[in-house]
Design an enzyme around this catalytic site. Structure first.
Site, short mmCIF file in Angstrom:
data_model
loop_
_atom_site.label_atom_id
_atom_site.label_comp_id
_atom_site.label_asym_id
_atom_site.label_seq_id
_atom_site.Cartn_x
_atom_site.Cartn_y
_atom_site.Cartn_z
N CYS A 116 0.69 -1.17 -0.18
CA CYS A 116 0.35 0.20 0.19
C CYS A 116 0.52 1.64 0.25
CB CYS A 116 -1.01 0.05 0.70
SG CYS A 116 -2.52 -1.40 1.27
N HIS A 256 -3.34 6.87 2.98
CA HIS A 256 -3.63 5.78 2.56
C HIS A 256 -5.28 5.22 2.47
CE1 HIS A 256 -3.88 1.77 1.18
NE2 HIS A 256 -3.86 1.50 1.97
N ASN A 286 -10.40 0.04 0.05
CA ASN A 286 -8.79 0.38 -0.19
C ASN A 286 -8.74 -0.08 -1.62
OD1 ASN A 286 -5.97 0.24 0.41
ND2 ASN A 286 -5.77 -1.19 2.41
O1 UT7 Z 1 -3.70 -1.31 3.43
C1 UT7 Z 1 -2.88 -1.91 4.00
C2 UT7 Z 1 -3.04 -1.59 5.54
N1 UT7 Z 1 -4.30 -2.58 6.47
C3 UT7 Z 1 -5.16 -2.13 7.06
O2 UT7 Z 1 -4.45 -1.00 7.56
C4 UT7 Z 1 -6.10 -2.41 7.91
C5 UT7 Z 1 -6.21 -2.27 8.77
N2 UT7 Z 1 -7.00 -3.64 9.93
C6 UT7 Z 1 -8.41 -2.50 10.39
O3 UT7 Z 1 -8.78 -1.47 9.40
C7 UT7 Z 1 -9.40 -3.57 10.51
O4 UT7 Z 1 -8.49 -4.60 12.07
C8 UT7 Z 1 -10.09 -4.73 10.34
C9 UT7 Z 1 -11.63 -3.55 9.44
C10 UT7 Z 1 -9.54 -5.09 9.39
C11 UT7 Z 1 -11.20 -4.84 11.18
O5 UT7 Z 1 -11.84 -4.56 12.24
P1 UT7 Z 1 -12.01 -4.13 13.35
O6 UT7 Z 1 -12.32 -3.25 14.16
O7 UT7 Z 1 -10.40 -4.65 13.51
O8 UT7 Z 1 -12.19 -6.04 13.91
P2 UT7 Z 1 -11.44 -6.76 14.22
O9 UT7 Z 1 -10.91 -8.21 13.43
O10 UT7 Z 1 -11.15 -6.86 15.86
O11 UT7 Z 1 -13.44 -7.99 14.79
C12 UT7 Z 1 -14.10 -7.88 15.55
C13 UT7 Z 1 -15.09 -8.86 15.21
C14 UT7 Z 1 -14.65 -10.71 15.41
O12 UT7 Z 1 -15.87 -10.64 16.39
P3 UT7 Z 1 -15.82 -11.43 17.40
O13 UT7 Z 1 -14.97 -11.39 17.55
O14 UT7 Z 1 -15.93 -9.97 18.31
O15 UT7 Z 1 -16.93 -12.17 17.89
C15 UT7 Z 1 -14.95 -10.79 13.92
O16 UT7 Z 1 -14.84 -11.66 14.15
O17 UT7 Z 1 -15.67 -8.56 14.51
C16 UT7 Z 1 -15.81 -9.71 13.53
N3 UT7 Z 1 -16.11 -9.35 12.37
C17 UT7 Z 1 -17.23 -9.30 11.18
N4 UT7 Z 1 -18.00 -8.63 11.40
C18 UT7 Z 1 -19.02 -8.39 10.54
C19 UT7 Z 1 -14.56 -9.44 11.11
N5 UT7 Z 1 -15.11 -9.15 10.21
C20 UT7 Z 1 -16.51 -8.92 10.36
C21 UT7 Z 1 -17.11 -8.46 8.99
N6 UT7 Z 1 -18.81 -8.34 9.49
N7 UT7 Z 1 -16.77 -8.43 7.93
#
Ligand code: UT7
Length: 329
Positions: A116, A256, A286
């Site tokens: 990225c 980004h 993204n």
């Molecule tokens: O461009 C390259 C660099 N990349 C980035 O900068 C991305 C950085 N990371 C992120 O943007 C975020 O971490 C994500 C958008 C990928 C995820 O968001 P988050 O707030 O960190 O969520 P999480 O991974 O902590 O997940 C929270 C909950 C989990 O459920 P439990 O374990 O709390 O029951 C996930 O399973 O949300 C769940 N979850 C979803 N639920 C509904 C994960 N993805 C989804 C989804 N829909 N699409």
């Protein structure tokens, strides 16, 4: 003595027609518009559909539009660099295919991969060629068909990414505009959190790698999130401090577009007011190498000559960096 600088003299993008909405994703994986909107800020993203269409097709459209806009003939281009993580083929470089498709015949071209951060790394690389005085028309294109490496059964990644290309033209100038300074950094130990497991020399494609779904983006969201916020804000502040730039000197911050929460946290840490932070993630998601030039394209009408702009990115590698440029038109 005034130094020759590389100025961005045009920007243009290409967005595929197909709009993949959060509502459609709700039908594909266990997710909701509410979750995607609240956790990422994304409402829709573009997807390149159609057999035989690849990253170079979006890149070629962006470059063709760019040259037409500036009234530059393909024959005049000296160098074209494409930053991408989704090349049409492992080789030759997608940059070569873009040159071929746009009738650029007198240039050399090659790809760069810094995930990225690729666009800003390529921009500074290209600027160095221009600053030496030998190259007068240099194209930098950030392009990715992320849908070709996203697993549409994995809700953690498939909601985030989109396809697009965007390009800038660099030309020499003696005026006090253009690419002024940058800071870049890399930490290879970060690869564990964000990578594609198979398809390279480590794990060449096989039935096993396909069965294990290893030809897709693998991302551990939370650690990447934390690093992205601290590193983008930190390196942007370092760059500003090194150049005695105060917050009020900055006309625009162009982060980004990975997650609206990352964008907002970066702006807050840098104490840049919200209205000076470019955001278009809600429309495109993204798009990896295309996000920063797509922002410049979207906001082009609001930019003024001399505006101090900080571009900042974070991506797989880990790679991160910041560029200070002064808008040239
Ligand atoms: O461009 C390259 C660099 N990349 C980035 O900068 C991305 C950085 N990371 C992120 O943007 C975020 O971490 C994500 C958008 C990928 C995820 O968001 P988050 O707030 O960190 O969520 P999480 O991974 O902590 O997940 C929270 C909950 C989990 O459920 P439990 O374990 O709390 O029951 C996930 O399973 O949300 C769940 N979850 C979803 N639920 C509904 C994960 N993805 C989804 C989804 N829909 N699409």
């Amino acid at each position: 003595m005034t130094k020759l600088k590389a100025a961005i003299t045009a920007v243009h993008g290409d967005l595929p027609d197909y709009v993949l909405t959060n509502q459609e994703l709700e039908q594909m994986v266990d997710t909701t518009d509410e979750w995607i909107s609240a956790r990422t800020g994304i409402k829709e993203r573009r997807i390149l559909k159609g057999n035989g269409l690849a990253t170079s097709d979006m890149g070629a459209k962006a470059v063709k539009g760019l040259l037409d806009k500036r009234g530059v003939s393909p024959d005049e281009v000296d160098l074209l660099i494409c930053s991408t993580v989704t090349p049409d083929m492992k080789f030759p470089a997608t940059a070569n295919l873009i040159s071929h498709k746009t009738g650029i015949k007198n240039a050399f071209s090659y790809d760069m991969n810094a995930a990225c951060s690729g666009f800003i790394y390529a921009l500074v690389t290209a600027a160095n060629f221009v600053e030496r005085g030998k190259y007068k028309k240099v194209v930098v294109v950030g392009a990715d068909k992320m849908s070709s490496i996203v697993d549409y059964s994995d809700r953690q990644t498939c909601v985030i990414f989109g396809d697009a290309a965007s390009a800038v033209l660099l030309e020499p100038t003696m005026e006090d505009v253009g690419v002024i300074d940058h800071q870049f950094a890399t930490d290879g130990s970060g690869y564990v959190h964000l990578h594609m497991k198979a398809g390279g020399s480590l794990r060449p494609p096989s039935y096993d790698t396909i069965d294990a779904r290893e030809h897709y983006v693998y991302q551990e969201g939370q650690p990447v999130f934390k690093f992205a916020v601290t590193k983008m804000a930190g390196i942007s502040r370092d760059l500003m401090a090194a150049n005695n730039l105060q917050t009020e000197d900055i006309a625009w911050l162009v982060p980004h577009q990975a997650n609206l929460r990352i964008i907002e946290a970066t702006g807050n840490r840098m104490e840049i007011p919200k209205e000076k932070v470019m955001v278009n993630i809600q429309k495109y998601g993204n798009t990896t190498n295309a996000t920063i030039p797509l922002c410049l394209w979207d906001y082009e009408g609001q930019l003024q000559k001399g505006d101090n702009i900080i571009l900042t990115a974070f991506g797989g590698g880990f790679t991160w960096g910041a560029v200070w440029l002064k808008w040239a038109y």
